[in-house]
Design a protein around this motif. Sequence first.
Motif, PDB file in Angstrom:
ATOM      1  N   ALA A 236       0.822  -1.210   0.000  1.00  0.00           N
ATOM      2  CA  ALA A 236       0.000   0.000   0.000  1.00  0.00           C
ATOM      3  C   ALA A 236       0.854   1.257   0.000  1.00  0.00           C
ATOM      4  O   ALA A 236       0.522   2.258  -0.649  1.00  0.00           O
ATOM      5  N   ARG A 237       1.978   1.227   0.719  1.00  0.00           N
ATOM      6  CA  ARG A 237       2.843   2.414   0.784  1.00  0.00           C
ATOM      7  C   ARG A 237       3.454   2.723  -0.583  1.00  0.00           C
ATOM      8  O   ARG A 237       3.494   3.879  -1.024  1.00  0.00           O
ATOM      9  N   THR A 238       3.911   1.665  -1.255  1.00  0.00           N
ATOM     10  CA  THR A 238       4.517   1.847  -2.570  1.00  0.00           C
ATOM     11  C   THR A 238       3.493   2.330  -3.593  1.00  0.00           C
ATOM     12  O   THR A 238       3.782   3.205  -4.413  1.00  0.00           O
ATOM     13  N   ALA A 241       2.691   6.072  -2.924  1.00  0.00           N
ATOM     14  CA  ALA A 241       3.803   6.943  -3.322  1.00  0.00           C
ATOM     15  C   ALA A 241       3.927   7.018  -4.835  1.00  0.00           C
ATOM     16  O   ALA A 241       4.205   8.092  -5.400  1.00  0.00           O
ATOM     17  N   ASP A 242       3.719   5.896  -5.514  1.00  0.00           N
ATOM     18  CA  ASP A 242       3.825   5.873  -6.973  1.00  0.00           C
ATOM     19  C   ASP A 242       2.743   6.727  -7.621  1.00  0.00           C
ATOM     20  O   ASP A 242       3.017   7.485  -8.561  1.00  0.00           O
ATOM     21  N   VAL A 253      -2.703  10.321  -1.767  1.00  0.00           N
ATOM     22  CA  VAL A 253      -3.421   9.052  -1.777  1.00  0.00           C
ATOM     23  C   VAL A 253      -3.405   8.488  -0.370  1.00  0.00           C
ATOM     24  O   VAL A 253      -2.354   8.405   0.270  1.00  0.00           O
ATOM     25  N   GLN A 254      -4.565   8.107   0.138  1.00  0.00           N
ATOM     26  CA  GLN A 254      -4.636   7.573   1.498  1.00  0.00           C
ATOM     27  C   GLN A 254      -5.742   6.510   1.577  1.00  0.00           C
ATOM     28  O   GLN A 254      -6.453   6.241   0.609  1.00  0.00           O
ATOM     29  N   HIS A 255      -5.832   5.888   2.756  1.00  0.00           N
ATOM     30  CA  HIS A 255      -6.835   4.837   2.998  1.00  0.00           C
ATOM     31  C   HIS A 255      -6.760   3.743   1.929  1.00  0.00           C
ATOM     32  O   HIS A 255      -7.776   3.345   1.355  1.00  0.00           O
ATOM     33  N   ARG A 290      -3.091   3.054 -13.746  1.00  0.00           N
ATOM     34  CA  ARG A 290      -1.752   2.985 -13.148  1.00  0.00           C
ATOM     35  C   ARG A 290      -1.639   1.808 -12.175  1.00  0.00           C
ATOM     36  O   ARG A 290      -0.630   1.087 -12.167  1.00  0.00           O
ATOM     37  N   VAL A 291      -2.654   1.605 -11.361  1.00  0.00           N
ATOM     38  CA  VAL A 291      -2.631   0.481 -10.421  1.00  0.00           C
ATOM     39  C   VAL A 291      -2.622  -0.845 -11.174  1.00  0.00           C
ATOM     40  O   VAL A 291      -1.900  -1.784 -10.804  1.00  0.00           O
ATOM     41  N   ARG A 292      -3.400  -0.923 -12.242  1.00  0.00           N
ATOM     42  CA  ARG A 292      -3.426  -2.150 -13.042  1.00  0.00           C
ATOM     43  C   ARG A 292      -2.051  -2.397 -13.677  1.00  0.00           C
ATOM     44  O   ARG A 292      -1.566  -3.525 -13.727  1.00  0.00           O
TER      45      ARG A 292
END
Length: 310
Positions: A236-238, A241-242, A253-255, A290-292
């Motif tokens: 989740a942290r990476t 940050a990305d 970006v949070q939660h 981006r997540v995909r």
Amino acid sequence: MGRGHDHEPGQHGHSHGPALTKDTPPEERRSKERAIAIAAVLTGGFMGAEVVGGLVSGSLALLADAGHMLTDFASLVLAWLAFRLARRPADWKRTYGFDRFSVLAAFVNGLALFAIAAWISVEALQRLRDPSEVLGGLMLWVAVGGLAVNILAFWVLSRAEGDNLNVRAAALHVMGDLLGSFAAIVASLVIIWTGWTPIDPILSVLVALLILRSAWAVIRESGHILLEGAPPGFDARTVAADLEAALPGVARVQHVHAWSITQERPMATLEVELTAGADADDVRRAVKDRVRETTGMAHVTVEVVGSADG
């Protein structure tokens, strides 16, 4: 920008469209289900022969393998039922359907393997303290038949395994049977050639240790999913940050939360705070893409909130 949710026209906040869908193609699911059914029939069909052979020959290795096959048969039936239940559609009460039942079945199967290994070890210690006669010839023929059946069942399951924990747990059960049959063959040959019967319980314990190693892997992975742990490779942290560094319009970006319904159905949710003037729909689509791209996760829910300065 105001507060909004990841609900694009005709969608409900997911990259899969308006309904919660199964990620595994139906034909692939049916293939895995058939593999489980075939393995269950093969295992259950030979189990009786091993029980009779173990009792007549006096072999703990055969009886241990027969006991393992009995539990395997029950576990394979449970795994098959898990696939059948997973066919049921999602409803208002179970919005993800019954897919998670297959993970629960894998967890129970892993615990069963621990129980089997413990039983084999206790029986082996008793046999070492009080050796009994073992008919090596009969033991050899029954063990060879068991090995053939288990190789066939394992081949069927390994072809359908993929990333499915349920099938993997079933394959590990059959692998335990296969190793048990192999150990029984070795023990029977040693008994035939030398008459040294302690080899029977000793090899049974070695098989139990191999079973424990495999069982722990299944319990660890299925337990991780049941505890809503993040899918492998998802940090989740990476990810946060990305997204903040790579995408214009993303202020923070949070939660970020990620979990899996099954190994094949990873999901994530996150909240994105926009920079001033950014378009919510454009950012939402960019975040999904981006997540995909970075994690391979296709099912992402994005909640968009306005910029901190309004």
